[in-house]
Design an enzyme around this catalytic site. Structure first.
Site, PDB file in Angstrom:
ATOM      1  N   SER A   1       0.861  -1.195   0.000  1.00 36.01           N
ATOM      2  CA  SER A   1       0.000   0.000   0.000  1.00 36.01           C
ATOM      3  C   SER A   1       0.889   1.233   0.000  1.00 36.01           C
ATOM      4  O   SER A   1       2.016   1.210   0.504  1.00 36.01           O
ATOM      5  CB  SER A   1      -0.866   0.020   1.259  1.00 36.01           C
TER       6      SER A   1
ATOM      7  N   TYR B   1      -1.414  -0.864  10.166  1.00 33.99           N
ATOM      8  CA  TYR B   1      -1.560  -1.143   8.729  1.00 33.99           C
ATOM      9  C   TYR B   1      -0.283  -0.740   7.986  1.00 33.99           C
ATOM     10  O   TYR B   1       0.231  -1.491   7.144  1.00 33.99           O
ATOM     11  CB  TYR B   1      -2.773  -0.368   8.204  1.00 33.99           C
TER      12      TYR B   1
ATOM     13  N   ALA C   1       2.756  -0.477   9.181  1.00 34.71           N
ATOM     14  CA  ALA C   1       3.850  -1.399   9.528  1.00 34.71           C
ATOM     15  C   ALA C   1       3.704  -2.702   8.751  1.00 34.71           C
ATOM     16  O   ALA C   1       4.687  -3.249   8.228  1.00 34.71           O
ATOM     17  CB  ALA C   1       3.846  -1.665  11.031  1.00 34.71           C
TER      18      ALA C   1
ATOM     19  N   LYS D   1       2.235  -3.189   5.868  1.00 36.97           N
ATOM     20  CA  LYS D   1       2.443  -3.021   4.425  1.00 36.97           C
ATOM     21  C   LYS D   1       3.889  -2.663   4.088  1.00 36.97           C
ATOM     22  O   LYS D   1       4.376  -2.989   2.994  1.00 36.97           O
ATOM     23  CB  LYS D   1       1.460  -1.974   3.878  1.00 36.97           C
TER      24      LYS D   1
END
Ligand code: NAP
Length: 247
Positions: free
Chosen positions: A142, A155, A157, A159
């Site tokens: 992402s 999130y 961390a 990705k």
């Protein structure tokens, strides 16, 4: 680019970006194993849509956060289709919250699903691909994993971790014609982003040079590019599909 004759496993293929990836790979001629966590009816619909494109497809339930389930998933796909050429690590969740108030259990659940899930599936699939001396592995990272985002420490961390996994695995597997790449979407219309508060959605939209959210189908094009047999000399890369956010 065609993926005719290939067998693809897409985790989280029941909905959103995962479903669009299943359909794009089917359009390019691949047989598709549609993994899902809890959405059995949606997964069955993805399977029907793939079959309508003239390829074989089957749904496989497995929680990617469970290592034994990931092993079992790859074994079941291999038994059903005879080989495994393409793995798309797409299954993911977002459990957002500010650093100071977010719960540790949400951090753990996010890492278990998004990062460890990709690790477990990559490891299980690589066993098959190393024997085949061929494979294409694509992970959904992402833009948030590259740039961070307030309220998304877990999130982000997970990705960012996916990118490290991709780069290391790319180096380990390159000698056997197995490529490992990441696609980093920006703001894409799906159930995940529909769940965001309106204020957050509006704030995110103002950061997109293209001035609109992306579609799951636009992300699927990038995934299908990395999945093609011709995409043999690109590995360890991160391709942003973000309407220009990262520029
Ligand atoms: P989504 O609409 O919420 O769909 C998530 C998918 O993941 C569903 O198919 C779900 O399956 C599956 N899943 C979740 N937990 C699972 C588990 N433990 N085991 C197996 N499957 C599981 O999300 P999306 O927007 O399509 O996102 C897909 C991927 O792209 C994610 O990795 C996400 O982080 C990434 N991404 C999305 C955006 C965006 O703007 N939408 C941006 C950047 C990156 P079930 O419903 O069957 O459980």
């Amino acid at each position: 680019m065609s993926s005719k004759g290939n067998v693809a496993l897409v985790t989280g293929g029941s909905r959103g970006i995962g479903r669009a990836v299943c359909l794009e790979l089917a359009r390019r001629g691949a047989a598709v194993a549609v993994n899902y966590g809890g959405s059995a009816a949606a997964a069955a619909e993805t399977v029907q849509l793939c079959r309508a494109l003239g390829v074989e497809a089957e749904a496989f339930q497995a929680d990617v956060a469970d290592p034994a389930a990931c092993e079992g998933l790859v074994t079941a796909v291999k038994e059903r289709f005879g080989r495994l050429d393409i793995l798309v690590n797409n299954a993911g969740i977002a459990r957002d919250g500010l650093l100071m108030t977010a719960k540790e259990e949400d951090f753990t659940k996010t890492l278990d699903t998004n990062l460890k899930g990709a690790y477990f599936c990559t490891k299980a699939a690589a066993k098959v691909m190393l024997r085949q001396k061929y494979g294409r592995i694509i992970c959904l990272s992402s833009i948030v994993g590259l740039r961070g985002n307030p309220g998304q420490t877990a999130y982000a961390a997970s990705k960012a971790g996916v990118i490290g996994l991709v780069k290391a695995a790319a180096k380990e597997l390159a000698g056997r014609d197995i490529t490992v790449n990441a696609v980093a979407p920006g703001f894409i219309e799906s159930d995940m982003t529909a769940a965001l508060p309106d204020k957050t959605r509006q704030a995110m939209l103002t950061t997109i040079p293209k001035g609109r959210p992306g579609s799951p189908e636009e992300v699927a094009q990038a995934v299908a590019f990395f999945a093609a047999p011709e995409c043999a000399y690109i590995t360890g890369q991160v391709l942003c599909v973000d309407g220009g956010i990262a520029v």
